[in-house]
Design an enzyme around this catalytic site. Structure first.
Site, PDB file in Angstrom:
ATOM      1  N   TRP A 154     -29.926  49.348  -8.623  1.00  0.00           N
ATOM      2  CA  TRP A 154     -29.236  48.058  -8.494  1.00  0.00           C
ATOM      3  C   TRP A 154     -28.229  48.051  -7.353  1.00  0.00           C
ATOM      4  O   TRP A 154     -27.491  49.019  -7.164  1.00  0.00           O
ATOM      5  CB  TRP A 154     -28.487  47.785  -9.801  1.00  0.00           C
ATOM      6  CG  TRP A 154     -27.394  46.776  -9.715  1.00  0.00           C
ATOM      7  CD1 TRP A 154     -26.106  46.987  -9.319  1.00  0.00           C
ATOM      8  CD2 TRP A 154     -27.490  45.389 -10.049  1.00  0.00           C
ATOM      9  NE1 TRP A 154     -25.389  45.818  -9.388  1.00  0.00           N
ATOM     10  CE2 TRP A 154     -26.208  44.821  -9.835  1.00  0.00           C
ATOM     11  CE3 TRP A 154     -28.526  44.560 -10.510  1.00  0.00           C
ATOM     12  CZ2 TRP A 154     -25.937  43.481 -10.074  1.00  0.00           C
ATOM     13  CZ3 TRP A 154     -28.240  43.224 -10.748  1.00  0.00           C
ATOM     14  CH2 TRP A 154     -26.965  42.692 -10.534  1.00  0.00           C
ATOM     15  N   MET A 155     -28.153  46.909  -6.644  1.00  0.00           N
ATOM     16  CA  MET A 155     -27.120  46.688  -5.620  1.00  0.00           C
ATOM     17  C   MET A 155     -26.422  45.360  -5.888  1.00  0.00           C
ATOM     18  O   MET A 155     -27.089  44.367  -6.149  1.00  0.00           O
ATOM     19  CB  MET A 155     -27.783  46.647  -4.242  1.00  0.00           C
ATOM     20  CG  MET A 155     -26.972  45.955  -3.147  1.00  0.00           C
ATOM     21  SD  MET A 155     -27.964  45.578  -1.669  1.00  0.00           S
ATOM     22  CE  MET A 155     -27.921  47.130  -0.812  1.00  0.00           C
ATOM     23  N   ASP A 172     -22.252  43.704  -4.491  1.00  0.00           N
ATOM     24  CA  ASP A 172     -21.414  43.439  -3.308  1.00  0.00           C
ATOM     25  C   ASP A 172     -21.515  44.443  -2.153  1.00  0.00           C
ATOM     26  O   ASP A 172     -21.460  45.653  -2.376  1.00  0.00           O
ATOM     27  CB  ASP A 172     -19.926  43.468  -3.679  1.00  0.00           C
ATOM     28  CG  ASP A 172     -19.577  42.651  -4.891  1.00  0.00           C
ATOM     29  OD1 ASP A 172     -20.454  42.024  -5.463  1.00  0.00           O
ATOM     30  OD2 ASP A 172     -18.397  42.668  -5.252  1.00  0.00           O
ATOM     31  N   ARG A 220      -8.572  43.210  -8.254  1.00  0.00           N
ATOM     32  CA  ARG A 220      -9.623  44.022  -7.630  1.00  0.00           C
ATOM     33  C   ARG A 220      -9.987  43.607  -6.207  1.00  0.00           C
ATOM     34  O   ARG A 220      -9.578  42.596  -5.711  1.00  0.00           O
ATOM     35  CB  ARG A 220     -10.875  43.972  -8.498  1.00  0.00           C
ATOM     36  CG  ARG A 220     -11.422  42.586  -8.780  1.00  0.00           C
ATOM     37  CD  ARG A 220     -12.664  42.693  -9.673  1.00  0.00           C
ATOM     38  NE  ARG A 220     -13.156  41.388 -10.098  1.00  0.00           N
ATOM     39  CZ  ARG A 220     -12.760  40.769 -11.203  1.00  0.00           C
ATOM     40  NH1 ARG A 220     -11.867  41.321 -11.989  1.00  0.00           N
ATOM     41  NH2 ARG A 220     -13.256  39.573 -11.506  1.00  0.00           N
ATOM     42  N   ASP A 221     -10.850  44.454  -5.630  1.00  0.00           N
ATOM     43  CA  ASP A 221     -11.542  44.200  -4.367  1.00  0.00           C
ATOM     44  C   ASP A 221     -10.605  44.197  -3.151  1.00  0.00           C
ATOM     45  O   ASP A 221     -10.560  43.218  -2.386  1.00  0.00           O
ATOM     46  CB  ASP A 221     -12.331  42.868  -4.431  1.00  0.00           C
ATOM     47  CG  ASP A 221     -13.197  42.763  -5.678  1.00  0.00           C
ATOM     48  OD1 ASP A 221     -13.522  43.821  -6.255  1.00  0.00           O
ATOM     49  OD2 ASP A 221     -13.556  41.635  -6.080  1.00  0.00           O
ATOM     50  N   TRP A 239     -24.843  35.737  -9.784  1.00  0.00           N
ATOM     51  CA  TRP A 239     -24.566  36.440 -11.046  1.00  0.00           C
ATOM     52  C   TRP A 239     -25.266  35.836 -12.247  1.00  0.00           C
ATOM     53  O   TRP A 239     -25.457  36.523 -13.253  1.00  0.00           O
ATOM     54  CB  TRP A 239     -23.052  36.514 -11.290  1.00  0.00           C
ATOM     55  CG  TRP A 239     -22.431  37.648 -10.545  1.00  0.00           C
ATOM     56  CD1 TRP A 239     -21.565  37.564  -9.496  1.00  0.00           C
ATOM     57  CD2 TRP A 239     -22.644  39.051 -10.765  1.00  0.00           C
ATOM     58  NE1 TRP A 239     -21.234  38.816  -9.051  1.00  0.00           N
ATOM     59  CE2 TRP A 239     -21.885  39.751  -9.820  1.00  0.00           C
ATOM     60  CE3 TRP A 239     -23.425  39.780 -11.666  1.00  0.00           C
ATOM     61  CZ2 TRP A 239     -21.858  41.140  -9.749  1.00  0.00           C
ATOM     62  CZ3 TRP A 239     -23.404  41.162 -11.605  1.00  0.00           C
ATOM     63  CH2 TRP A 239     -22.627  41.829 -10.653  1.00  0.00           C
TER      64      TRP A 239
HETATM   65  C1  FRU Z   1     -18.073  40.573  -7.483  1.00  0.00           C
HETATM   66  C2  FRU Z   1     -17.598  41.679  -8.399  1.00  0.00           C
HETATM   67  C3  FRU Z   1     -16.326  42.281  -7.847  1.00  0.00           C
HETATM   68  C4  FRU Z   1     -16.302  43.636  -8.456  1.00  0.00           C
HETATM   69  C5  FRU Z   1     -17.759  44.001  -8.442  1.00  0.00           C
HETATM   70  C6  FRU Z   1     -18.209  44.831  -9.605  1.00  0.00           C
HETATM   71  O1  FRU Z   1     -19.441  40.407  -7.402  1.00  0.00           O
HETATM   72  O2  FRU Z   1     -17.395  41.186  -9.703  1.00  0.00           O
HETATM   73  O3  FRU Z   1     -15.187  41.493  -8.121  1.00  0.00           O
HETATM   74  O4  FRU Z   1     -15.520  44.516  -7.725  1.00  0.00           O
HETATM   75  O5  FRU Z   1     -18.486  42.789  -8.449  1.00  0.00           O
HETATM   76  O6  FRU Z   1     -19.493  45.309  -9.437  1.00  0.00           O
END
Ligand code: FRU
Length: 495
Positions: free
Chosen positions: A35-36, A38, A166-167, A305
């Site tokens: 799986w891939m 972000d 996050r991120d 998603w």
């Molecule tokens: C966005 C997300 C990010 C998180 C990652 C988890 O697509 O929800 O916020 O870091 O995917 O896989």
């Protein structure tokens, strides 16, 4: 190296052998195995572009996140490197989430990412606490910093959620200090983008709030990116739980950009507008870099998603990135064009001018294929008598096709993959508002086996979608309700 990372590396090497190259996209990066999601750590380091990505090697469904890794010289030919990070520490044991990369003055590459750890002591048992962490590496092997986590809830402004934090997107300022923009939820569950600062990229302080959603553009904002472009500043983000606003945005997870004026001294970003980045079905969590020759290039995850875990977990890979897109600003809008390096892969041009359609459907000799770059200019053959509808069908045989169609009386462009072979009740169509320019619209279609990206009017809007149509379906046809004149230019793409 931890056992978890060693296991992931061994697993991906073995499993990869079971995937034939022709069962993958040719010039779009996809999961090495499993799986891939972000794009992460998109960077130029030691003479190569690096792309890391959210990765679950062990199945083609989302699971405990690792970072996959690939390198490229032109952003189109990719070479896989071993997985870079695994969830192997107390603070990231439930996932190594999204983040970014920067080169340190000593030549090492620094990765900044979100660590996720389920909080078992909290009354909200099972919710994951998110912290920001660092790893250093040489372009292949990365070691987590012993001082992790480097940003925790203790640095959050009042009301900031430790569960939605996050991120990080890190960058170096002209004075050598570092900033990172990080997504967070405020106490009312609204998205906010927080900026942190550091002298050494290891010791961080909260700096300021760049933007908040004030109840608009969805709820939680994720995956921020913030940069200067053509003298303006652009904030890019992905948003959860969006509502549509006319033709802008769509239900569910989507992306947006804001263009505005940024004053670095007062830390104010005066947003002037916000729009969707992509009007198709599959686009999320984009990241940008500045290339060595100064271009701002963006790559997004070509999925969404709400539909991405419906396939069987056993398929060998799932998830791919978009074609890299060069960004600019024109008339207050973000313009996206396929990266110019793609032109070096184009061969065998086939061209037609002033092809006339009148209430019919046609095919044109030599115009077909599933790895192509096709431009179609559509205008009314009789401007006094405007045509009603034009449609371009591709990935077509007797059973299947995907289409992009345009209705002049409502100025709506629609992508439709209902007949692409999908057997699930997922989203198959999406619409964008596209006014004609001087009586004309131009579509540039990039097909790479299992995806279609449609660049409208020289990059003004883009619609992206994945398709799972069998590869024998490679026909292309043109349909008109009314009188239409077409200019068509097609190249095959060879990698
Ligand atoms: C966005 C997300 C990010 C998180 C990652 C988890 O697509 O929800 O916020 O870091 O995917 O896989």
């Amino acid at each position: 190296m931890s056992q978890a990372l060693r296991d992931a590396r061994r697993y991906e090497e073995g499993r990869e052998e079971m995937i034939r190259p022709e069962d993958r996209p040719a010039f779009h990066l996809c999961a090495r195995v499993g799986w891939m999601n972000d794009p992460n750590g998109f960077s130029y380091y030691m003479g190569h572009y690096h792309m890391f990505y959210q990765y679950h090697p062990y199945s083609s469904h989302w699971g405990p996140m690792h970072w996959g890794h690939a390198v490229s010289e032109d952003l189109l030919h990719w070479k896989y490197l071993p997985a870079a990070l695994a969830p192997d520490r107390l603070y990231d044991r439930d996932g190594v989430f999204s983040g970014s990369a920067v080169t340190m003055p000593d030549g090492r590459q620094l990765l900044m990412y979100t660590g996720v750890a389920n909080d078992l002591t909290d009354y909200m048992e099972g919710r994951a606490v998110q912290t920001q962490n660092i790893a250093f590496g040489d372009g292949t092997d990365y070691e987590k910093y012993e001082g992790n986590p480097v940003i925790t809830e203790s640095l959050l402004p009042e009301g900031g959620s430790r569960y939605d934090f996050r991120d990080p997107k890190i960058w170096q300022e002209a004075d050598g200090t570092y900033k990172a923009i990080i997504a967070n939820n405020d106490k009312d569950g609204g998205g906010q983008m927080l900026v942190f600062k550091s002298d050494d990229a290891l010791h961080w302080e909260y700096d300021f709030r760049l933007a908040s959603n004030h109840g608009r553009i969805g709820r939680m904002w994720e995956c921020p990116d913030f940069f200067e472009l053509d003298g303006r500043h652009v904030l890019i983000a992905s948003s959860q739980d969006m509502l549509p606003q006319g033709f802008e945005y769509h239900n569910g997870n989507g992306t947006f950009y804001m263009i505005g004026e940024y004053d670095a001294d007062s830390h104010t970003f005066l947003e002037e507008c916000d729009y969707a980045i992509d009007y198709g079905i599959d686009f999320y969590a984009p990241q940008t870099i500045q290339t060595p020759d100064g271009r701002r290039v963006m790559i997004g995850w070509m999925q969404n998603w709400d539909t991405c875990n419906l396939h069987t977990a056993e398929i060998p890979w799932f998830g791919q990135m978009t074609v890299p897109r060069e960004l600019s600003i024109r008339n207050g809008r973000l313009i996206q064009k396929p990266i110019r390096e793609l032109e070096d892969l184009r061969t065998d041009p086939v061209e037609y001018e002033n092809v006339l359609l009148e209430d019919n459907m046609i095919t044109l000799g030599g115009i077909e294929g599933r790895m192509i770059d096709l431009t179609v200019e559509i205008s009314a053959a009789d401007p006094q008598n405007m045509y009603k509808k034009f449609a371009l069908r591709f990935a077509q045989n007797d059973i299947y096709h995907t289409s992009v169609s345009y209705r002049t009386y409502e100025s709506v462009l629609k992508i439709d993959r209902k007949f692409s072979g999908s057997r699930r009740a997922i989203i198959h169509q999406r619409r964008a508002y596209v006014p004609m320019e001087e009586g004309k619209i131009t579509l540039r279609l990039i097909l790479d086996r299992f995806s279609a990206e449609i660049f409208v009017n020289d990059g003004e809007k883009v619609l992206s979608a994945v398709i799972n149509t069998e590869l024998e379906a490679k026909g292309i046809s043109f349909f008109a309700d009314g009188k239409v004149s077409l200019n068509v230019k097609k190249y095959s793409i060879v990698v």
